[in-house]
Design an enzyme around this catalytic site. Structure first.
Site, short mmCIF file in Angstrom:
data_model
loop_
_atom_site.label_atom_id
_atom_site.label_comp_id
_atom_site.label_asym_id
_atom_site.label_seq_id
_atom_site.Cartn_x
_atom_site.Cartn_y
_atom_site.Cartn_z
CE LYS A 102 19.31 49.38 33.55
NZ LYS A 102 18.23 48.39 33.16
C1 LIG Z 1 17.99 47.34 33.38
C2 LIG Z 1 16.40 46.80 33.03
C3 LIG Z 1 15.85 45.85 33.83
C4 LIG Z 1 16.27 45.46 35.20
O1 LIG Z 1 16.55 46.50 36.12
P1 LIG Z 1 17.57 46.14 37.38
O2 LIG Z 1 17.67 47.50 38.07
O3 LIG Z 1 18.79 45.91 36.47
O4 LIG Z 1 16.93 45.02 38.20
C5 LIG Z 1 14.52 45.62 33.49
N1 LIG Z 1 14.09 46.09 32.22
C6 LIG Z 1 14.84 46.99 31.50
C7 LIG Z 1 14.05 47.23 30.18
C8 LIG Z 1 16.03 47.07 31.78
O5 LIG Z 1 16.57 48.11 31.13
#
Ligand SMILES: *Cc1c(COP(=O)(O)O)cnc(C)c1O
Length: 462
Positions: free
Chosen positions: A112
Site C-alpha cells: 500500500k
Molecule cells: C491490501 C492488501 C491485499 C489486497 O490487495 P487489494 O488491492 O485490496 O486486492 C493483499 N495483501 C496485503 C498485505 C494487503 O495489505
C-alpha cells in the site's frame, strides 16, 4: 485525459479532480475514458532504468496537466526516497521461472505504501497551491490505514481519519495507526468488520451534506490515483524478466481488487502479460465468481491473511464496467442487486472476465504449509498474504512463462501467523524496532453513521 464513473451519471473529471474526490457522486468509481498505450520501444527502453524513471513514463499519460513534468518527477522522488531498498520493488527467485516481487520495503511494510506515499505527495502539492484543506476518511483492514496515516501525518492541508475493525487487525498494523503523535491523525476502532467500515465510508460519501461540509476526500483503493501508482511495478518487474520481448504472468493476493486491476491496466497499456491470476484466501467470493458461480455475499471468515478478508471487493466494479462494455447502467443495476445480496454475471461479461483473469484460493492450512515449505526450500519467509499467492501461483504456472507472485507484506507485519508456521518470529526492521514501546492513541466508535459523523465533526471543531 478525462475520468468517467463506472455508473455513468457522475460528472466527468480531470485527473486532479478524480484523485481529490475518490468516490464518484453516483456511487461509482472513476476510470480513465481511454487507456493510453506505450509502444514496444518505450517499454524496451525501461530496461535498466530506475524505478522512479519507469514510474514517470508509466504514469505521465494519465495525469494530464495536473502537474508539470518537473513537479511530477519530484513528487515521485519524494514518494519513494524513504523506501528501505534502492530497487524499491526487488525480485527474488523462488523456483525455476517463479519469482517473488517484494513490495514491502516502504515505511509500513506493505505494498500500500507504493500508492499512498505518492498520493500523499500529490495531495499536498495540489491542495497547497489551491489553499484548500480536506478531510480524508479511509476504511482499512489494516494496511491501507497504516499506509495512509504514514503518508499524511503532519501534512498541512489534510486531516486523516481511519476506520478499522476493532480487534481484527494485527498488533503491528494497529500500532502503526495509533502511535503517530501528529494531531491531524485520528485512528477510529469501529465495532464491526472491514465490510462494515467500508460500508460506513460509502455512506459518508453518499451523504452529500456531510461530504461537502467536511470536504471529504477518499484514499481507499477506489481512488484512481492509487490504482495508477500500482501499475508501475508490473512494468518494472516484467522488464527485468525480459518483457516486452517475452510474456510474463502475475499472481496477485487479492481482496479489494485494486492491485490486480493495476495489472490489467498494465496489460491494456501494452505490457505483454499472459496470465493475471487472482489469489484469494478462504474468503473466496472472487474465485467463485471468476469460476462462473456469480457474486453472492456471505459473511467474512477471519483468516491469517486479514487484509484479504472481504466479501465486497470494491474495485471489482471497475472490472465489471469493462466486462459489460462500459455500460454504466448495467453496473449500477448489478450494484443495486449486490446491496440486496448478490448478482449473476451475464454470459458475455463472464467471457470477458475469464479471458482476462484466472483464479485460485488457498485454505488456512494450505497457507500455513506454504509458509513453512518455502522457508525450507528457499530460505524465504513469506507473509500469509504472499503465501496465498505463492500457493495459487504454483498450481497455475506454466513452465515456459515466468510467473511473478506479488509479495504484498513483510512477514514481520503478521508475526503470529509466521511464527505458527515456522517457529520463527520475524523481527521488525530496525527503523521501527521501538513500535511496541510507543504510546497508543485511538477512539472506539459504534458501527453507526451518526456516531461516526459527530465524532469526525467534533474532532474538526465543526
Ligand atoms: C491490501 C492488501 C491485499 C489486497 O490487495 P487489494 O488491492 O485490496 O486486492 C493483499 N495483501 C496485503 C498485505 C494487503 O495489505
Amino acid at each position: 485525459m478525462r475520468y468517467i464513473s463506472t455508473r455513468g451519471t457522475a460528472p466527468v473529471l480531470s485527473f486532479e479532480e478524480a484523485m481529490l474526490t475518490g468516490l464518484a457522486r453516483d456511487g461509482g468509481l472513476y476510470v480513465p475514458e481511454t487507456i493510453p498505450t506505450l509502444t514496444h520501444d518505450q517499454i524496451a527502453a525501461m530496461n535498466g532504468q530506475s524505478y522512479e524513471d519507469i514510474a514517470f513514463t508509466v504514469m505521465r499519460p494519465f495525469i494530464g496537466n495536473t502537474f508539470t513534468d518537473a513537479e511530477f518527477r519530484q513528487l515521485i522522488a519524494n514518494a519513494y526516497g524513504g523506501f528501505g531498498h534502492t530497487a524499491r520493488a526487488p525480485l527474488v527467485q523462488l523456483a525455476p521461472n517463479h519469482f517473488l516481487l517484494e513490495l514491502f520495503h516502504g515505511p509500513t511494510l506493505a505494498f500500500k505504501d507504493f500508492a499512498m506515499q505518492l498520493i500523499g505527495q500529490m495531495f499536498q502539492l495540489a491542495l497547497g497551491r489551491k489553499g484548500e484543506r480536506v478531510t480524508i476518511v479511509g476504511a482499512t483492514s489494516g494496511d491501507t490505514g497504516s499506509a495512509a496515516i504514514e503518508a499524511f501525518r503532519g501534512l498541512d492541508n489534510v486531516d486523516v481519519f481511519i476506520l478499522y475493525p476493532h480487534g481484527r487487525v494485527s498488533d503491528v498494523q494497529r500500532r502503526q495507526m495509533t502511535t503517530p503523535t501528529e494531531s491531524n491523525v485520528h485512528a477510529l476502532a469501529v465495532d464491526g468488520d472491514f465490510d462494515d467500515c467500508q460500508a460506513r465510508l460509502k455512506d459518508m460519501f453518499n451523504d452529500f451534506e456531510f461530504r461537502d461540509g467536511v470536504k471529504l476526500a477518499g484514499v481507499n483503493s477506489i481512488n484512481w490515483g492509487r490504482v495508477l501508482a500500482q501499475v508501475v511495478y508490473y512494468f518494472s518487474s516484467a522488464v527485468s524478466l525480459g518483457a516486452p520481448a517475452r510474456e510474463i504472468s502475475f499472481t496477485v493476493p487479492t481482496g479489494n481488487f485494486g492491485d490486480i486491476f493495476a495489472g490489467y491496466i498494465a496489460k491494456r497499456m501494452g505490457l505483454p502479460i499472459k496470465d493475471l491470476v487472482v489469489a484469494t484466501n478462504q474468503n473466496d467470493i472472487l474465485d467463485r465468481c471468476l469460476k462462473g458461480q456469480g457474486y453472492h455475499k456471505g459473511s467474512v471468515h477471519p483468516s491469517i491473511s486479514p487484509s484479504m478478508d472481504i466479501q465486497v471487493s470494491s474495485n471489482f466494479e471497475r472490472a465489471l464496467f469493462d466486462a459489460y462494455d462500459r455500460d454504466g447502467n448495467a453496473v449500477a443495476q448489478l450494484m443495486t442487486e449486490l446491496s440486496e445480496g448478490g448478482f449473476d454475471v451475464s454470459q458475455g461479461a463472464m467471457q470477458v472476465l475469464s479471458d482476462t483473469y484466472s483464479s485460485g484460493r488457498a485454505s488456512e492450512a494450505e497457507t500455513t504449509a506454504t509458509i513453512s515449505d518455502r522457508l525450507k526450500t528457499t530460505g524465504e519467509l513469506l507473509c500469509p498474504h504472499s503465501a496465498v499467492g505463492v500457493k495459487v501461483a504454483d498450481e497455475q504456472r506454466e513452465e515456459a512463462t515466468p510467473m511473478v507472485t506479488l509479495a504484498t507484506a513483510h512477514p514481520a507485519k503478521f508475526p503470529d501467523a509466521v511464527e505458527a508456521a515456522t517457529s520463527i518470529r520475524p523481527p521488525l526492521p530496525p527503523r521501527m524496532a521501538d513500535l511496541f514501546e510507543r504510546e497508543e492513541r485511538l477512539t472506539r466508535v459504534a458501527n453507526d453513521m451518526d456516531a461516526l459523523k459527530s465524532h469526525i465533526k467534533g474532532a474538526l471543531g465543526l
